[in-house]
Design an enzyme around this catalytic site. Structure first.
Site, PDB file in Angstrom:
ATOM      1  N   ARG A 253      -9.758 -11.933   2.731  1.00 58.66           N
ATOM      2  CA  ARG A 253     -10.599 -13.061   2.293  1.00 58.66           C
ATOM      3  C   ARG A 253      -9.886 -14.406   2.468  1.00 58.66           C
ATOM      4  O   ARG A 253     -10.533 -15.426   2.685  1.00 58.66           O
ATOM      5  CB  ARG A 253     -11.071 -12.832   0.835  1.00 58.66           C
ATOM      6  CG  ARG A 253      -9.977 -12.780  -0.177  1.00 58.66           C
ATOM      7  CD  ARG A 253     -10.404 -12.102  -1.476  1.00 58.66           C
ATOM      8  NE  ARG A 253     -10.456 -10.647  -1.348  1.00 58.66           N
ATOM      9  CZ  ARG A 253     -10.817  -9.816  -2.322  1.00 58.66           C
ATOM     10  NH1 ARG A 253     -11.185 -10.278  -3.497  1.00 58.66           N
ATOM     11  NH2 ARG A 253     -10.816  -8.517  -2.129  1.00 58.66           N
TER      12      ARG A 253
ATOM     13  N   LYS B 212       0.842  -1.195   0.000  1.00 58.70           N
ATOM     14  CA  LYS B 212       0.000   0.000   0.000  1.00 58.70           C
ATOM     15  C   LYS B 212       0.879   1.247   0.000  1.00 58.70           C
ATOM     16  O   LYS B 212       2.066   1.183   0.365  1.00 58.70           O
ATOM     17  CB  LYS B 212      -0.862   0.022   1.280  1.00 58.70           C
ATOM     18  CG  LYS B 212      -1.967  -1.015   1.322  1.00 58.70           C
ATOM     19  CD  LYS B 212      -2.789  -0.869   2.609  1.00 58.70           C
ATOM     20  CE  LYS B 212      -3.841  -1.949   2.734  1.00 58.70           C
ATOM     21  NZ  LYS B 212      -4.915  -1.886   1.739  1.00 58.70           N
TER      22      LYS B 212
HETATM   23  N1  BES Z   1      -7.937  -3.885   4.485  1.00 60.96           N
HETATM   24  C1  BES Z   1      -8.138  -3.578   3.125  1.00 60.96           C
HETATM   25  C2  BES Z   1      -9.471  -2.905   2.835  1.00 60.96           C
HETATM   26  C3  BES Z   1      -9.658  -1.518   3.388  1.00 60.96           C
HETATM   27  C4  BES Z   1      -9.430  -0.422   2.584  1.00 60.96           C
HETATM   28  C5  BES Z   1     -10.133  -1.329   4.658  1.00 60.96           C
HETATM   29  C6  BES Z   1      -9.631   0.848   3.097  1.00 60.96           C
HETATM   30  C7  BES Z   1     -10.337  -0.065   5.172  1.00 60.96           C
HETATM   31  C8  BES Z   1     -10.090   1.031   4.372  1.00 60.96           C
HETATM   32  C9  BES Z   1      -8.081  -4.857   2.284  1.00 60.96           C
HETATM   33  O1  BES Z   1      -7.267  -5.868   2.757  1.00 60.96           O
HETATM   34  C10 BES Z   1      -7.569  -4.454   0.936  1.00 60.96           C
HETATM   35  O2  BES Z   1      -6.476  -3.975   0.869  1.00 60.96           O
HETATM   36  N2  BES Z   1      -8.365  -4.669  -0.097  1.00 60.96           N
HETATM   37  C11 BES Z   1      -7.999  -4.324  -1.420  1.00 60.96           C
HETATM   38  C12 BES Z   1      -8.504  -5.421  -2.328  1.00 60.96           C
HETATM   39  C13 BES Z   1      -8.005  -5.321  -3.742  1.00 60.96           C
HETATM   40  C14 BES Z   1      -6.538  -5.612  -3.784  1.00 60.96           C
HETATM   41  C15 BES Z   1      -8.773  -6.308  -4.579  1.00 60.96           C
HETATM   42  C16 BES Z   1      -8.627  -2.992  -1.794  1.00 60.96           C
HETATM   43  O3  BES Z   1      -9.770  -2.736  -1.415  1.00 60.96           O
HETATM   44  O4  BES Z   1      -7.958  -2.191  -2.419  1.00 60.96           O
HETATM   45 ZN    ZN Z   2      -5.255  -5.705   2.136  1.00 61.86          ZN
END
Ligand code: BES
Ligand code: ZN
Ligand code: ZN
Length: 498
Positions: A351, A277
């Site tokens: 997931r 990230k």
């Molecule tokens: N923990 C994050 C989701 C999240 C994003 C929670 C913002 C709270 C605030 C999750 O693990 C994630 O990073 N999801 C990705 C999925 C993508 C790679 C398909 C996302 O939402 O960008």
């Molecule tokens: Zn994530």
């Protein structure tokens, strides 16, 4: 803060601050407040002169400039009687409690006489006490100049003796639900350098010991023995080992085969892994265990309020970190349920932990209904903002129970479509599933990925990525964690009693 109920006829222990809820069409004479003429005329004067219109959300403090109680009166506008609902009451009480605290008031009372014809008594007192408990919270444990809590007492005044039982029942429920919500907030607000998976497991154990549910903690070796391959892949780059946290409460021994399983996402930190990230995206990722916090908070309320339902809650807790031992985009991994998964993005880690937890709760704990709750996708924030939790479900009746629960606590939910066509998006060319469905319908494909592991069991998937975090203080919410899900899951379980 200690809550009391008191008959209007008993004159002792006047509070420093008196709350008066006021509808647009209220008449002071009709409120049956049993106030002396001096106070009544002061209120009348304010109503006539200050332009207080009793609109919903309007507050008017009347300072009485005297040493005896009440020292001030806070008029709380709640708009039109026909538009009244519990959430208006909840938000307005929170606002007034904050006002009283800023006036350094030690005690508050409120006469609920003008509300009783509108809602059940226990609903009114539950909402008031829950709101007062939540309104007081601030995450300041790491500040050197934290402010001491000033409010000591909150008294609910009633008119008729036979109201007492419902009133006290509501107060008790409200306090427990408010505290459940605050426990969830406190866990989420705790930074990841303090709250590791081991520490989260200890916090769950502490909550279980205090409220009376059983907690079993599985260490890394036991998780390996359970064959939770997907969960372990996510966990393996971290110096902090994973924990599987299992919480059990048997509220209905007669129907011991019916067990509701609650699964909470418990990533104590999410860097994204090798699909790393940005700093801006990472900085709030201590909150990636908001689902775990919600199920732990809910379990305290379910147990303390003795819900007549059997509930098991499971959290597969770990950190998504980076090391020479990280799982990689392109890897093909296994899972406890036997399905193989092509990892295309290591940031879609939640997931992977959830499917093993879901598999465990069905296979080993014999859950017959499953709810998973997770800060799962940024996409849910694009779709629904920070107001509403996105839901994916395979069962209309189960979803209707969630909607009912949502109305009671005003934690808003919205069901997303889950047509079979969406399932095509998570099929892999080289494995059974892939862990991302591409740029479209990200919340739905994430939910359906978990749905692949629930079999025929009624299932609800709650994506709280938007609703679990607040950028500002407002109403009964505080900046940071909202504790989303703790009250909602409690009310959902209560719906299943019937
Ligand atoms: N923990 C994050 C989701 C999240 C994003 C929670 C913002 C709270 C605030 C999750 O693990 C994630 O990073 N999801 C990705 C999925 C993508 C790679 C398909 C996302 O939402 O960008
Ligand atoms: Zn994530
Ligand atoms: Zn995550």
């Amino acid at each position: 803060m200690i809550f009391h109920s008191k008959n209007i006829k008993s004159k002792n222990n006047e509070a420093e601050t008196k709350f008066i809820t006021y509808f647009e069409d209220s008449k002071l004479e009709d409120l049956n407040l049993s106030l002396d003429n001096e106070l009544l005329s002061k209120i009348k004067f304010t109503l006539d002169s200050e332009g207080f219109k009793c609109k919903n959300g309007e507050l008017q403090n009347i300072n009485l400039f005297r040493n005896e109680s009440p020292k001030n009166i806070i008029l709380i506008g709640i708009g039109k009687k026909e538009d009244f609902n519990l959430d208006k009451l909840r938000k307005n009480i929170a606002k007034a409690v904050k006002e009283a605290a800023s006036l350094k008031s030690k005690s508050i009372d409120i006469n609920i006489g003008n509300l009783v014809s509108l809602m059940n008594l226990d609903e009114i007192t539950r909402t008031i006490s829950e709101s007062a408990v939540m309104a007081e919270y601030k995450f300041d444990k790491y500040k050197s100049d934290k402010k001491a809590k000033i409010l000591e007492q909150f008294t609910i005044i009633y008119n008729l003796e036979d109201e007492l039982e419902s009133i006290d029942k509501g107060i008790n429920e409200g306090i427990i639900l408010g505290q459940a919500n605050l426990l969830a907030r406190e866990l989420v607000n705790e930074p990841a350098n303090i709250l590791s998976p081991i520490e989260l497991a200890q916090q769950a154990k502490k909550a279980g010991d205090e409220s009376g549910f059983e907690v079993e903690i599985f260490d890394e070796a036991s998780i390996k023995a359970l064959n939770m391959q997907a969960f372990l892949e996510v966990a393996k780059a971290s110096a902090n080992p994973p924990r599987l946290i299992v919480m059990r409460y048997n509220g209905n021994p007669i129907k011991k085969d019916e067990i509701v399983g609650l699964v909470g996402k418990g990533l104590t930190y999410d860097t994204g892994g090798l699909s790393i990230k940005t700093t801006a995206g990472m900085v709030t990722m201590k909150s990636d265990m908001g689902g775990a916090a919600a199920v732990i908070g809910a379990m305290t309320a379910i147990t303390k309020l003795k819900a007549k339902v059997n509930v098991v809650a499971v959290v597969a807790s770990c950190e998504n970190m980076i090391s020479g031992n990280s799982y990689r985009p392109g890897d093909i991994i296994g899972s406890m349920g036997g399905k193989t998964i092509e990892v295309l993005n290591t940031d879609a880690e939640g997931r992977l932990t959830l499917v093993d937890a879901v598999n465990y709760i069905i296979e080993k704990e014999h859950a017959t209904k499953v709810v998973d709750i997770a800060t799962l996708t940024g996409a849910v924030i694009s779709a629904l903002g920070t107001t509403t939790t996105g839901v994916v479900s395979n069962n209309d009746f189960f979803y209707s129970r969630l909607e009912q629960a949502s109305k009671i606590c005003d934690e808003k939910v919205w069901r997303l479509p889950a047509f079979d066509e969406y399932k095509e998006l998570i099929k892999s060319d080289v494995a059974d599933l892939k862990n991302i469905g591409g740029p479209k319908a990200g919340t739905i494909t994430a939910g359906l990925f978990i749905g692949e592991f629930v079999g025929e069991n009624p299932w609800l998937h709650l994506d709280i990525a938007g609703t679990s975090w607040s950028e500002k203080d407002s109403g009964y919410e505080s900046k940071g964690a909202t504790g989303e899900g703790a009250r909602l899951l409690y009310h959902l379980i209560k719906q299943l009693e019937k």
